[in-house]
Design an enzyme around this catalytic site. Structure first.
Site, PDB file in Angstrom:
ATOM      1  CG  MET A  36      -1.985  -0.697   1.176  1.00 36.18           C
ATOM      2  SD  MET A  36      -2.714  -1.193   3.182  1.00 36.18           S
ATOM      3  CE  MET A  36      -3.807   1.184   2.161  1.00 36.18           C
TER       4      MET A  36
ATOM      5  CB  THR B  97      -5.980   7.519   9.269  1.00 36.91           C
ATOM      6  OG1 THR B  97      -7.778   6.721   9.174  1.00 36.91           O
ATOM      7  CG2 THR B  97      -5.393   8.399   9.626  1.00 36.91           C
ATOM      8  CB  SER B  98      -7.070   2.073   6.294  1.00 36.87           C
ATOM      9  OG  SER B  98      -7.375   0.958   6.034  1.00 36.87           O
ATOM     10  CB  CYS B  99      -3.715  -0.911   8.953  1.00 44.54           C
ATOM     11  SG  CYS B  99      -3.081   0.343   9.723  1.00 44.54           S
ATOM     12  CB  VAL B 100      -7.030  -3.385   5.646  1.00 45.58           C
ATOM     13  CG1 VAL B 100      -5.865  -3.905   6.325  1.00 45.58           C
ATOM     14  CG2 VAL B 100      -7.978  -2.800   6.275  1.00 45.58           C
TER      15      VAL B 100
END
Lengths: 167, 100
Positions: A36, B97-100
């Site tokens: 990501m 702010t997501s980790c996924v």
């Protein structure tokens, strides 16, 4: 005073040797987090970690209810180890963990591997552990690119800004 | 905090370049931010950007992949090198702010 110079992380090589939900997900979250961010990610599953990429077991991972000091009841009371011995308790707790993760949009293992490989992440299996557990390439998920020795994996893990992580 | 001028509009941005007030955003601004990231925006990009702006809270790569607009592989291809962050920046919304 010496000048501080940060080298950005450009590549992570992650080794996963355990099969519990929390160990496997730590690995998957770290690998996915890397792609990501635009980093390279290579993951090597070995020993019991192979469960996470074995077709038969990957969707049935468990979390340990015995010998797990972090384990608590809903509400925060300590989880008695003896309770964890009762048949079905570990399965119930594991199902609960999976449903909690789903609510946070954390996908099941197969979909997580889809996400990581879609972003260019690479999944490998350990040859020695495969021999030990009498597994063949066809027993593994299609996400697995190759079965390697640890030496071959190390040879892919080099370069400036590379990190090796063991979970 | 810093100021940047995109398409003749001066906007406030965070230190890493995310617009503070997403209501000031328009497609011309998006094109100029994208240019800084070496991306030429197509209709497909704009379809994704529209989805992202509508689903700003709790945005994850998985949600974009399930949007029906683009799959995850396609999302990485549209915004190489960090699709969720880059598309959010171009869409004029907060840094995800997501980790996924």
């Amino acid at each position: 005073m010496t000048e501080k110079k940060d080298t950005k992380v450009k590549k992570v090589a992650i080794i996963c040797a355990k099969a519990s939900i929390e160990d496997v997900y730590a690995t998957l979250v770290m690998a996915n987090g890397a792609v990501m961010e635009g980093m390279e990610a290579k993951v090597f599953f070995t020993f019991f970690g192979l469960d996470a990429i074995t077709k038969k077991y990957m969707m049935k991972l468990h979390t340990a209810t015995v010998g797990n000091p972090g384990m608590r009841m809903p509400g925060g009371l300590p989880f008695p180890t003896l309770l964890g011995l009762i048949p079905g308790v570990e399965a119930g707790v594991s199902a609960m963990m999976r449903s909690q993760m789903n609510q946070l949009d954390i996908p099941p293992v197969d979909e997580f591997l889809d996400m990581i490989t879609a972003g260019g992440g690479e999944i490998y299996a350990c040859k020695l552990a495969m021999d030990m557990f009498k597994l063949e390439k066809k027993d593994l998920s299609d996400h697995v690119i190759d079965v390697l020795t640890i030496g071959e994996f190390y040879n892919m893990a080099g370069g400036e800004g590379s990190q090796i992580i063991f979970t | 905090m810093a100021q940047k001028t995109y398409a003749g509009v001066t906007v406030e941005v965070t230190d890493d370049g995310y617009m503070i007030d997403s209501s000031k955003w328009n497609e011309e601004i998006a094109k100029e931010i994208a240019k800084e990231e070496n991306i030429e925006l197509t209709d497909k990009h704009f379809a994704v950007i529209k989805f992202i702006r509508q689903n700003e809270s709790g945005l994850t790569i998985r949600k974009v992949g399930n949007s029906g607009i683009v799959d995850i592989k396609g999302f990485y291809a549209l915004f190489p090198g960090g699709p969720l962050k880059m598309s959010s920046k171009i869409a004029g919304i907060k840094k995800p702010t997501s980790c996924v």
